[in-house]
Design a protein around this motif. Structure first.
Motif, short mmCIF file in Angstrom:
data_model
loop_
_atom_site.label_atom_id
_atom_site.label_comp_id
_atom_site.label_asym_id
_atom_site.label_seq_id
_atom_site.Cartn_x
_atom_site.Cartn_y
_atom_site.Cartn_z
N SER A 28 0.83 -1.20 0.00
CA SER A 28 0.00 0.00 0.00
C SER A 28 0.87 1.25 0.00
O SER A 28 0.64 2.19 -0.78
CB SER A 28 -0.92 -0.01 1.23
OG SER A 28 -1.68 1.18 1.30
N GLY A 29 1.87 1.29 0.88
CA GLY A 29 2.77 2.45 0.91
C GLY A 29 3.55 2.61 -0.37
O GLY A 29 3.76 3.74 -0.86
N LEU A 30 3.98 1.50 -0.96
CA LEU A 30 4.75 1.53 -2.20
C LEU A 30 3.93 2.10 -3.35
O LEU A 30 4.38 2.97 -4.10
CB LEU A 30 5.24 0.12 -2.53
CG LEU A 30 6.06 -0.05 -3.81
CD1 LEU A 30 7.41 0.63 -3.67
CD2 LEU A 30 6.24 -1.53 -4.16
N LEU A 31 2.70 1.61 -3.50
CA LEU A 31 1.86 2.03 -4.63
C LEU A 31 1.45 3.49 -4.50
O LEU A 31 1.55 4.27 -5.47
CB LEU A 31 0.62 1.14 -4.71
CG LEU A 31 0.85 -0.31 -5.13
CD1 LEU A 31 -0.42 -1.13 -4.95
CD2 LEU A 31 1.32 -0.39 -6.58
N LEU A 32 0.98 3.89 -3.33
CA LEU A 32 0.47 5.25 -3.17
C LEU A 32 1.59 6.28 -3.32
O LEU A 32 1.42 7.31 -3.99
CB LEU A 32 -0.20 5.39 -1.80
CG LEU A 32 -0.96 6.69 -1.55
CD1 LEU A 32 -2.06 6.89 -2.58
CD2 LEU A 32 -1.55 6.71 -0.15
N THR A 33 2.75 6.01 -2.74
CA THR A 33 3.84 6.97 -2.82
C THR A 33 4.46 7.00 -4.22
O THR A 33 4.94 8.05 -4.66
CB THR A 33 4.91 6.64 -1.77
OG1 THR A 33 4.29 6.54 -0.48
CG2 THR A 33 5.98 7.72 -1.71
N THR A 34 4.47 5.87 -4.92
CA THR A 34 4.93 5.86 -6.31
C THR A 34 4.10 6.83 -7.15
O THR A 34 4.62 7.60 -7.95
CB THR A 34 4.85 4.45 -6.90
OG1 THR A 34 5.75 3.59 -6.19
CG2 THR A 34 5.22 4.44 -8.38
#
Length: 411
Positions: A28-34
């Protein structure tokens, strides 16, 4: 939760759920921040003005808040493990397709889908986290939230690397999307993995279709405290660097270091937060961390140079670190195991809706106040928010089962 399997099988099921849930938070953190890291590139690709882009970006947040409202119904029909396993690939695929948006209308439609998937993922992975806490009888949510932050940090570093290599946004999003989808298939919810008795027990309830109802006073109170936590976090993330550069006469590098120090301390505190919760009673621990945050904010605002402000923001991040995960834990445990995952999802959705509303509206509100009082005075708002959480620590602790908040060391 009473496990119906042998002790070994129960421990193995809980251990697998622990790491798969951690992987979901990381994803979740990876996708949103990307996505957030490449917003300037998207602006150039779509040709939108600042105002038009700002309006389109709100669509994602509204989609997330909307999907949170019906996720409890979906969790009751299926289960949190299934929903997490579906939401991650959908969000990943949508991220990749976002790179092809060439107009505001296309971008808005895709961001709506991305937000819907993100809202389902947020609620269902937190429900999964509560189930792990109940099964293991140990605090877990601080570590899970730390995994989200680690995913966000990984996304930021990857974005820097891909930008430096002059890779297109499409290639960047494709690689991240495929890697995240593979993580979902291999770790988070492998399709070949049979549901164990542990999974069945965590999903069981008297009624698998929860009645949609307004939050009670306790849930509303926790939601407002979650709002306080996220207002405090969003205020420093959005305005901390500006204060260092303009209020303290610091450099652009100093502003970046201040933001990084805050985020790093926030993540570090969450990595060790569960160990502290296992040793110490919840209410005094929350008060200590709230006091540390207030001390850090005081140092940041009263310091005469950027170095003192950077150190203060780091202390503020450390103090703030465990507050929101503990509030989320209290929200999830405000319903009993007999209510099933659907009931847990409904409580988490109510609290998350209020909290994310604060994250959406808090930073702009500080900007409006700063127009009249100056940014230094406006940044007292995070301190008031943290003080509120510290004062209500006993209320939060009383919503957490005794085995998770007694402070007794467990073997």
């Amino acid at each position: 939760m009473t496990l119906t399997t042998s002790a070994g099988t129960g421990r193995a099921g809980a251990r697998g759920a622990y790491w798969s849930t951690a992987a979901a938070f990381f994803s979740s953190g990876l996708l949103l921040t990307t996505w957030m890291a490449r917003i300037p590139t998207v602006k150039d690709a779509t040709g939108l003005s600042e105002g038009a882009l700002g309006s389109v970006l709100v669509v994602s947040v509204l989609g997330s808040l909307l999907s949170m409202q019906f996720t409890s119904w979906l969790v009751a029909l299926f289960d949190s493990r299934t929903l997490v396993g579906l939401a991650v690939p959908v969000a990943a695929a949508t991220l990749w397709v976002l790179s092809f948006a060439s107009s505001g209308l296309q971008l808005a439609a895709l961001l709506l889908l991305f937000g819907l998937a993100d809202g389902v993922l947020y609620v269902s992975m937190n429900v999964r986290g509560i189930a792990v806490e109940r099964a293991s009888q140990r605090p877990c949510l601080n570590f899970f939230h730390a995994c989200w932050s680690i995913g966000a940090l990984a996304a930021a570093l990857l974005s820097i690397a891909f930008t430096a290599l002059d890779w297109s946004m499409g290639n960047h999003f494709f690689i991240v999307s495929m890697a995240t989808a593979a993580l979902a298939l291999l770790v988070i919810a492998p399709p070949w993995q049979q549901k164990t008795a542990w999974h069945e027990e965590s999903h069981r309830s008297k009624s698998q279709t929860p009645v949609q109802r307004l939050p009670d006073s306790a849930t509303l109170g926790l939601g407002l405290l979650g709002l306080c936590c996220l207002v405090a976090q969003g205020a420093i993330e959005d305005w901390g660097g500006v204060f260092i550069k303009e209020g303290q006469g610091g450099s652009t590098v100093g502003a970046t270091v201040g933001f990084t120090a805050f985020c790093g301390a926030l993540t570090l505190g969450r990595l060790f937060g569960d160990h502290l919760r296992a040793r110490y009673a919840t209410a005094p621990l929350l008060r200590c961390f709230a006091a540390l945050a207030l001390a850090g904010l005081s140092l940041a605002l009263l310091s005469s140079d950027q170095n003192g402000t950077i150190a203060g923001f780091a202390l503020f991040g450390l103090g703030l670190s465990i507050l929101d995960p503990v509030v989320a834990s209290a929200a999830g445990h405000s319903t009993g195991p007999e209510d099933g995952e659907g009931g847990t999802a409904q409580a988490i959705a109510h609290v998350a809706t209020l909290g994310h509303t604060g994250l959406l509206l808090g930073p702009p509100a500080i900007g409006w106040v700063a127009e009249f009082t100056g940014l230094r005075w406006a940044l007292l708002a995070p301190g008031i928010a943290v003080l509120t959480v510290g004062i209500t620590a006993a209320f939060i602790a009383n919503r957490i089962p005794s085995e998770l908040s007694s402070g007794k060391k467990r073997n």
